[in-house]
Design a protein around this motif. Structure first.
Motif, PDB file in Angstrom:
ATOM      1  N   PRO A  36      30.702 -15.613  17.517  1.00  0.00           N
ATOM      2  CA  PRO A  36      31.707 -14.771  18.195  1.00  0.00           C
ATOM      3  C   PRO A  36      31.520 -13.293  17.872  1.00  0.00           C
ATOM      4  N   GLY A  37      31.582 -12.479  18.885  1.00  0.00           N
ATOM      5  CA  GLY A  37      31.447 -11.039  18.738  1.00  0.00           C
ATOM      6  C   GLY A  37      32.092 -10.346  19.912  1.00  0.00           C
ATOM      7  N   PRO A  38      31.900  -9.035  20.047  1.00  0.00           N
ATOM      8  CA  PRO A  38      32.507  -8.290  21.157  1.00  0.00           C
ATOM      9  C   PRO A  38      32.179  -8.861  22.530  1.00  0.00           C
ATOM     10  N   ASP A  39      30.931  -9.317  22.737  1.00  0.00           N
ATOM     11  CA  ASP A  39      30.556  -9.867  24.039  1.00  0.00           C
ATOM     12  C   ASP A  39      31.404 -11.093  24.378  1.00  0.00           C
ATOM     13  N   PHE A  40      31.557 -11.996  23.408  1.00  0.00           N
ATOM     14  CA  PHE A  40      32.324 -13.220  23.632  1.00  0.00           C
ATOM     15  C   PHE A  40      33.783 -12.905  23.950  1.00  0.00           C
ATOM     16  N   PHE A  41      34.386 -12.029  23.159  1.00  0.00           N
ATOM     17  CA  PHE A  41      35.789 -11.707  23.392  1.00  0.00           C
ATOM     18  C   PHE A  41      35.981 -10.947  24.702  1.00  0.00           C
ATOM     19  N   PHE A  42      35.003 -10.138  25.073  1.00  0.00           N
ATOM     20  CA  PHE A  42      35.081  -9.426  26.349  1.00  0.00           C
ATOM     21  C   PHE A  42      35.049 -10.408  27.515  1.00  0.00           C
ATOM     22  N   VAL A  43      34.102 -11.337  27.494  1.00  0.00           N
ATOM     23  CA  VAL A  43      33.970 -12.303  28.598  1.00  0.00           C
ATOM     24  C   VAL A  43      35.182 -13.213  28.674  1.00  0.00           C
ATOM     25  N   SER A  44      35.633 -13.729  27.546  1.00  0.00           N
ATOM     26  CA  SER A  44      36.779 -14.638  27.565  1.00  0.00           C
ATOM     27  C   SER A  44      38.030 -13.932  28.075  1.00  0.00           C
ATOM     28  N   GLN A  45      38.240 -12.683  27.656  1.00  0.00           N
ATOM     29  CA  GLN A  45      39.419 -11.952  28.105  1.00  0.00           C
ATOM     30  C   GLN A  45      39.329 -11.627  29.589  1.00  0.00           C
ATOM     31  N   MET A  46      38.132 -11.296  30.066  1.00  0.00           N
ATOM     32  CA  MET A  46      37.947 -11.011  31.480  1.00  0.00           C
ATOM     33  C   MET A  46      38.169 -12.265  32.320  1.00  0.00           C
ATOM     34  N   ALA A  47      37.692 -13.417  31.818  1.00  0.00           N
ATOM     35  CA  ALA A  47      37.769 -14.658  32.588  1.00  0.00           C
ATOM     36  C   ALA A  47      39.210 -15.125  32.784  1.00  0.00           C
ATOM     37  N   ILE A  48      40.043 -14.946  31.774  1.00  0.00           N
ATOM     38  CA  ILE A  48      41.417 -15.435  31.893  1.00  0.00           C
ATOM     39  C   ILE A  48      42.338 -14.431  32.567  1.00  0.00           C
ATOM     40  N   SER A  49      41.931 -13.152  32.578  1.00  0.00           N
ATOM     41  CA  SER A  49      42.845 -12.131  33.099  1.00  0.00           C
ATOM     42  C   SER A  49      42.406 -11.533  34.427  1.00  0.00           C
ATOM     43  N   ARG A  50      41.156 -11.766  34.831  1.00  0.00           N
ATOM     44  CA  ARG A  50      40.630 -11.158  36.057  1.00  0.00           C
ATOM     45  C   ARG A  50      40.129 -12.223  37.017  1.00  0.00           C
ATOM     46  N   SER A  51      39.657 -11.768  38.154  1.00  0.00           N
ATOM     47  CA  SER A  51      39.104 -12.704  39.133  1.00  0.00           C
ATOM     48  C   SER A  51      37.757 -13.233  38.650  1.00  0.00           C
ATOM     49  N   ARG A  52      37.347 -14.357  39.221  1.00  0.00           N
ATOM     50  CA  ARG A  52      36.064 -14.958  38.834  1.00  0.00           C
ATOM     51  C   ARG A  52      34.911 -14.015  39.153  1.00  0.00           C
ATOM     52  N   SER A 172      17.216 -12.917  28.630  1.00  0.00           N
ATOM     53  CA  SER A 172      18.150 -12.383  29.622  1.00  0.00           C
ATOM     54  C   SER A 172      18.841 -13.503  30.381  1.00  0.00           C
ATOM     55  N   VAL A 173      18.047 -14.464  30.857  1.00  0.00           N
ATOM     56  CA  VAL A 173      18.610 -15.592  31.609  1.00  0.00           C
ATOM     57  C   VAL A 173      19.490 -16.449  30.701  1.00  0.00           C
ATOM     58  N   GLU A 174      19.043 -16.679  29.476  1.00  0.00           N
ATOM     59  CA  GLU A 174      19.829 -17.491  28.539  1.00  0.00           C
ATOM     60  C   GLU A 174      21.181 -16.839  28.256  1.00  0.00           C
ATOM     61  N   THR A 175      21.184 -15.523  28.100  1.00  0.00           N
ATOM     62  CA  THR A 175      22.429 -14.797  27.868  1.00  0.00           C
ATOM     63  C   THR A 175      23.364 -14.937  29.059  1.00  0.00           C
ATOM     64  N   PHE A 176      22.826 -14.756  30.261  1.00  0.00           N
ATOM     65  CA  PHE A 176      23.653 -14.860  31.464  1.00  0.00           C
ATOM     66  C   PHE A 176      24.246 -16.257  31.600  1.00  0.00           C
ATOM     67  N   VAL A 177      23.420 -17.287  31.402  1.00  0.00           N
ATOM     68  CA  VAL A 177      23.894 -18.663  31.565  1.00  0.00           C
ATOM     69  C   VAL A 177      24.969 -18.990  30.528  1.00  0.00           C
ATOM     70  N   TRP A 178      24.748 -18.584  29.277  1.00  0.00           N
ATOM     71  CA  TRP A 178      25.721 -18.883  28.229  1.00  0.00           C
ATOM     72  C   TRP A 178      27.084 -18.263  28.545  1.00  0.00           C
ATOM     73  N   PHE A 179      27.084 -16.989  28.876  1.00  0.00           N
ATOM     74  CA  PHE A 179      28.364 -16.328  29.110  1.00  0.00           C
ATOM     75  C   PHE A 179      28.971 -16.725  30.457  1.00  0.00           C
ATOM     76  N   ALA A 180      28.144 -17.182  31.391  1.00  0.00           N
ATOM     77  CA  ALA A 180      28.686 -17.733  32.636  1.00  0.00           C
ATOM     78  C   ALA A 180      29.462 -19.013  32.334  1.00  0.00           C
ATOM     79  N   VAL A 181      28.951 -19.819  31.404  1.00  0.00           N
ATOM     80  CA  VAL A 181      29.657 -21.034  30.987  1.00  0.00           C
ATOM     81  C   VAL A 181      30.968 -20.667  30.279  1.00  0.00           C
ATOM     82  N   VAL A 182      30.903 -19.663  29.405  1.00  0.00           N
ATOM     83  CA  VAL A 182      32.116 -19.201  28.711  1.00  0.00           C
ATOM     84  C   VAL A 182      33.155 -18.724  29.718  1.00  0.00           C
TER      85      VAL A 182
END
Length: 224
Positions: A36-52, A172-182
């Motif tokens: 967990p780091g800034p990227d994870f918290f940024f994506v999770s907060q965006m996913a629950i509070s913003r549009s897909r 790059s692709v691995e990062t995108f796929v991981w955070f897309a799942v998150v």
């Protein structure tokens, strides 16, 4: 005849070596992403509070940031940071201040009452989400340390240009796929409904986490 066998044997060794390198980088990168780091918290907060769409734009921004860090690592980031220690410290301070600013914005948003204008804003602004994701990744000097140390050490200096391009695409692709799942997990209807019931607390907590990350980067001398 023996020369042909030697060449085939050498080619097989190179292929096995490249496959081992790719698998090693993929595994280490996954472990780094799961921390967990800034990227994870940024994506999770965006996913629950913003549009897909906006959340995925943020994910794309983070992936672009990883492209930058990986490219710099493959071009010799480790040597640069070793010779210019002040640059690492500058990255830490600048990144920390940006994360603090984002945290303050989240807390300010949490203190505002939810209204129609707020709901409309959540459905758009994908370009801003892309930019914020990109800057969030670049603002974290831990990414620079990871790519300049662990990543660079595993890759080494003997790999060819083709392999380096392949590794750049891989991380790059691995990062995108991981955070897309998150983003998909945190964007589930049940989780979003829970967010709407506790929006102020969640946004406030996310803001506090970003400020904590930022202050750690500003004052932690070990990151210089």
């Amino acid at each position: 005849m023996s020369g042909g066998k030697a060449r085939r044997g050498s080619g097989t060794t190179l292929i096995i070596g490249a496959m081992t390198l790719f698998l090693t980088i993929a595994f280490v990168q996954l472990l780094a992403l799961m921390s967990p780091g800034p990227d994870f918290f940024f994506v999770s907060q965006m996913a629950i509070s913003r549009s897909r769409r906006e959340a995925m734009a943020g994910v794309a921004g983070i992936a672009l940031g990883v492209v930058v860090w990986a490219a710099l690592a493959l071009l010799g980031l480790q040597i640069l940071l070793h010779r210019l220690a002040w640059l690492g410290r500058l990255l830490a301070v600048a990144g920390g201040l940006y994360l603090c600013w984002m945290g303050v914005q989240m807390i300010r948003g949490a203190l505002k009452p939810a209204g129609p204008s707020h709901a409309v804003a959540l459905e758009s602004n994908s370009r801003a989400a892309l930019r914020r994701g990109f800057l969030t990744n670049l603002a974290n000097p831990k990414a620079a340390i990871y790519f300049a140390s662990i990543f660079s050490a595993i890759v080494g200096n003997s790999v060819g240009a083709g392999t380096r391009w392949g590794l750049l695409v891989l991380v790059s692709v691995e990062t995108f796929v991981w955070f897309a799942v998150v983003a998909a997990i945190f964007g589930l209807p049940a989780i979003r409904r829970g967010y709407l019931r506790a929006r102020r607390w969640i946004d406030g907590a996310a803001g506090a986490v970003f400020i904590a990350f930022g202050l750690t980067l500003v004052f932690d001398r070990r990151l210089s």
